[in-house]
Write an enzyme that holds these catalytic residues in place. Structure first.
Site, PDB file in Angstrom:
ATOM      1  N   HIS A  10      -4.290   3.315  11.556  1.00 34.27           N
ATOM      2  CA  HIS A  10      -2.814   3.281  11.088  1.00 34.27           C
ATOM      3  C   HIS A  10      -2.177   2.988   9.673  1.00 34.27           C
ATOM      4  CE1 HIS A  10      -2.457   2.913  15.692  1.00 34.27           C
ATOM      5  NE2 HIS A  10      -2.026   4.136  15.561  1.00 34.27           N
ATOM      6  N   LYS A  41       3.117   1.366  31.916  1.00 33.02           N
ATOM      7  CA  LYS A  41       3.733   0.179  32.346  1.00 33.02           C
ATOM      8  C   LYS A  41       2.817  -1.029  32.079  1.00 33.02           C
ATOM      9  CE  LYS A  41       5.728   2.136  36.541  1.00 33.02           C
ATOM     10  NZ  LYS A  41       5.158   2.797  37.475  1.00 33.02           N
ATOM     11  N   ARG A  54      -8.435  12.693  13.526  1.00 31.76           N
ATOM     12  CA  ARG A  54      -9.801  11.961  13.436  1.00 31.76           C
ATOM     13  C   ARG A  54     -10.589  13.097  13.813  1.00 31.76           C
ATOM     14  NH1 ARG A  54      -7.970   7.000  17.137  1.00 31.76           N
ATOM     15  NH2 ARG A  54      -7.421   8.913  18.013  1.00 31.76           N
ATOM     16  N   SER A  93      -6.696   2.667  18.897  1.00 27.62           N
ATOM     17  CA  SER A  93      -6.180   1.461  19.506  1.00 27.62           C
ATOM     18  C   SER A  93      -6.843   1.387  21.070  1.00 27.62           C
ATOM     19  CB  SER A  93      -4.642   1.803  19.629  1.00 27.62           C
ATOM     20  OG  SER A  93      -4.039   1.855  18.535  1.00 27.62           O
TER      21      SER A  93
END
Ligand code: PNS
Length: 169
Positions: free
Chosen positions: A21, A45, A94, A132
């Protein structure tokens, strides 16, 4: 009359923000007068970090960069772009799999608002493998994420409260 500021948004989940990022937001900032980093509020969630923590991490990363603003958003991306007065959405690609996902999203956003253009950028080769998802997996298995995330984010990960019963070996 001065030319209007070139404003881009860089939206994402950022759970957590990575060196990938960082690389892409840097590239976006070189091409625009201002970059508004938008953290999506309505993610899954069970996030790894709360939205507020992710915003705090991103603000730390760009503390000395007045041209980069960090905000949250929910609802449609094109509405967020309009609210930020941005005509460009910047996203990173990517891999071929990323490209297919981004192509579909960009064309859908264009369908919703033809005035919003999507700009796809390639990250530097050194961070082209960073995600991530994998950072979360490594962190939850007790591995080191050094080099995959900025040092400030690494501290957040190291100091993250662990679920009961999960011990670092
Ligand atoms: O980091 P991510 O999870 O790949 O980011 C995905 C994001 C936030 C860019 C995407 O989920 C999004 O734009 N959400 C807003 C909802 C929306 O506008 N959907 C319809 C257009 S595709």
């Amino acid at each position: 009359m001065a030319a209007p500021a070139r404003i881009a948004i860089f939206p994402g989940s950022f759970d957590p923000p990575t060196n990938g990022h960082l690389d892409l937001i840097d590239r976006a900032a070189r091409l625009h007068d201002r970059v508004v980093v938008g953290v999506l509020r309505n993610t899954g969630k069970h996030p790894f970090f709360s939205v507020d923590d992710r915003v705090a991490m991103l603000k730390e990363m760009f503390a000395n960069r007045p041209e980069i603003e960090v905000v949250t958003f929910d609802g449609l991306l094109v509405d967020f772009a309009r609210a930020a007065r941005a005509s460009v959405v910047v996203r990173g690609v990517r891999s071929a799999a990323d490209l297919e996902y981004e192509r579909q999203m960009a064309l859908t956003n264009r369908h919703l608002d033809p005035s919003v253009e999507t700009m796809l950028l390639l990250p530097s080769a050194e961070v082209g493998h960073v995600s991530s998802t994998l950072v979360r997996e490594i962190a939850s298995l007790g591995g080191s994420v050094r080099g995959l995330v900025p040092a400030s984010v690494e501290s957040w990960i190291v100091n993250r409260p662990r679920a009961a019963g999960v011990q670092k070996v």
